[in-house]
Design a protein around this motif. Structure first.
Motif: not given
Length: 388
Positions: A273, A299, A301, A333, A337-339, A363, A365-366
């Motif tokens: 994070t 993930t 963050t 990435t 899977g990165a937020s 996954p 990224n969001t």
């Protein structure tokens, strides 16, 4: 009534010889080179020793230097906690200067030793640790507080396999290196580092808070146990200020990274994070993340960071895909899977935020709430940010 300490003379020679103090000391005591201290004393005057100086050979001893200096001849040990079985516990060394030895302090198999209000200088040219924890057996509960370590030629602290629960608070370290390997839970609080390096190798539960690092890169690597915390620190004037490699679940929160080449560099570290930090005037990038290895990745963050005027003088580094690394927050990435949420970037060279779209099957990224203001290349993908 004031009563002087009783002094028992024993055979001289090495740290096991000299005099042993028995009974409480209620007035300052004159010490000589090679003495073994077995009861709490306050030192009466300065001491110069060509080899080893003093050793402590009993539990719950406080060696108060009384503001005096113990000075060596360029080798040996200033104060040693004798390696004994069972281990010696509860020793305190405080209030003075230890200078010009190979190591200022040496301990092995000690429990709950405290070193406070000291000035330690290894100006002898010998590349020995200023605070030498030896190798075996294990020492634990070491506390270093309100202490200055200056002008060392070698390691400030060298702790490998044999040290548990080290706490360093409100201390100043200038020059040399701090090295921890395969120990558990070192904690640094309110410390100042300049022109040094700090390495955590195969560590876990490391906590660094409220400290200042000037030209003092921190490296946390080597498949460590993870769950490390870097919070509320200031990092400046380094090539890469904080490197996190192959370590899981690290928290980088509320720090300031300014005038480095790269603020935070992260590689193949699942579940990290990076939140609430300030990145400014870092020449290549504020954050550079590389997710390229075959290991499963948690993930990443990245949230609520501010990145301003980074990437204006990049060093020419390229990501694994061959593109130049440049900007505020640069995320390679590949596995996704990165937020990426609620970051604010402004006036960065290159991108405000760059986030490589993951490979098919990885996954996604969001992102949400990211704002870019006058960044040279805006954000990538373009819809990663809104623009002002």
């Amino acid at each position: 009534m004031v009563r002087a300490a009783t002094v028992l003379t024993i055979a001289a020679g090495g740290l096991s010889g000299g005099a042993a103090f028995a009974g409480p000391a209620t007035s300052p005591v004159v010490v000589t080179c090679g003495e073994v201290i077995t009861t709490s004393i306050t030192v009466a005057d300065n001491l110069t020793c060509p080899g080893n100086a003093l050793s402590i050979g009993a539990d719950d001893v406080t060696l108060d230097l009384g503001g005096h200096t113990i000075r060596g001849g360029g080798s040996g040990v200033g104060v040693q906690i004798v390696d004994d079985n069972p281990q010696i516990s509860g020793v305190t060394v405080t209030n003075g200067t230890i200078a010009h030895f190979g190591s200022a302090i040496q301990l092995s198999n000690a429990d709950g030793a405290t070193f406070s209000a000291l000035l330690l200088t290894n100006d002898s040219g010998v590349a020995a640790p200023v605070i030498d924890t030896g190798r075996f057996p294990i020492s634990k509960g070491l506390v270093i507080s309100d202490t200055r370590v200056l002008h060392t030629q070698g390691n400030v602290i060298f702790a490998q396999l044999n040290v548990g629960a080290v706490t360093v608070t409100h201390s100043q370290i200038a020059g040399g290196a701090v090295f921890f390997s395969q120990s558990v839970g070192p904690t640094f609080t309110g410390d100042s580092f300049s022109n040094t390096t700090v390495t955590f190798n195969i560590e876990g539960d490391t906590t660094v808070t409220g400290s200042t690092f000037v030209n003092s890169p921190v490296v946390n690597d080597g498949f460590g146990f993870g769950n490390d915390v870097f919070q509320g620190n200031t990092f400046s004037a380094a090539d890469t200020a904080l490197t996190l490699a192959d370590v899981a679940n690290q928290q980088v929160t509320g720090n300031t990274f300014a005038n480095n080449d790269i603020g935070v560099a992260i590689s193949d570290s699942p579940g990290d994070t990076v939140s609430g930090n300030s990145f400014s005037h870092n020449r290549t990038a504020g954050v550079y993340f590389v997710d390229s290895g075959p290991m499963p990745h948690g993930t990443l963050t990245v949230s609520a960071n501010k990145a301003t005027t980074n990437g204006d003088s990049p060093d020419g580094a390229t990501d694994p895909g061959g593109l130049p690394v440049e900007g505020g927050i640069y995320l390679y990435t590949l596995h996704g899977g990165a937020s990426i949420t609620n970051n604010h970037t402004a006036h960065d060279g290159g991108y405000g935020i760059y986030a490589l779209p993951p490979t098919p099957g990885s996954p996604a990224n969001t992102s949400s709430g990211n704002v870019s203001v006058s960044d040279f290349a805006r954000c990538y993908p373009l819809n990663l940010c809104t623009y002002q």
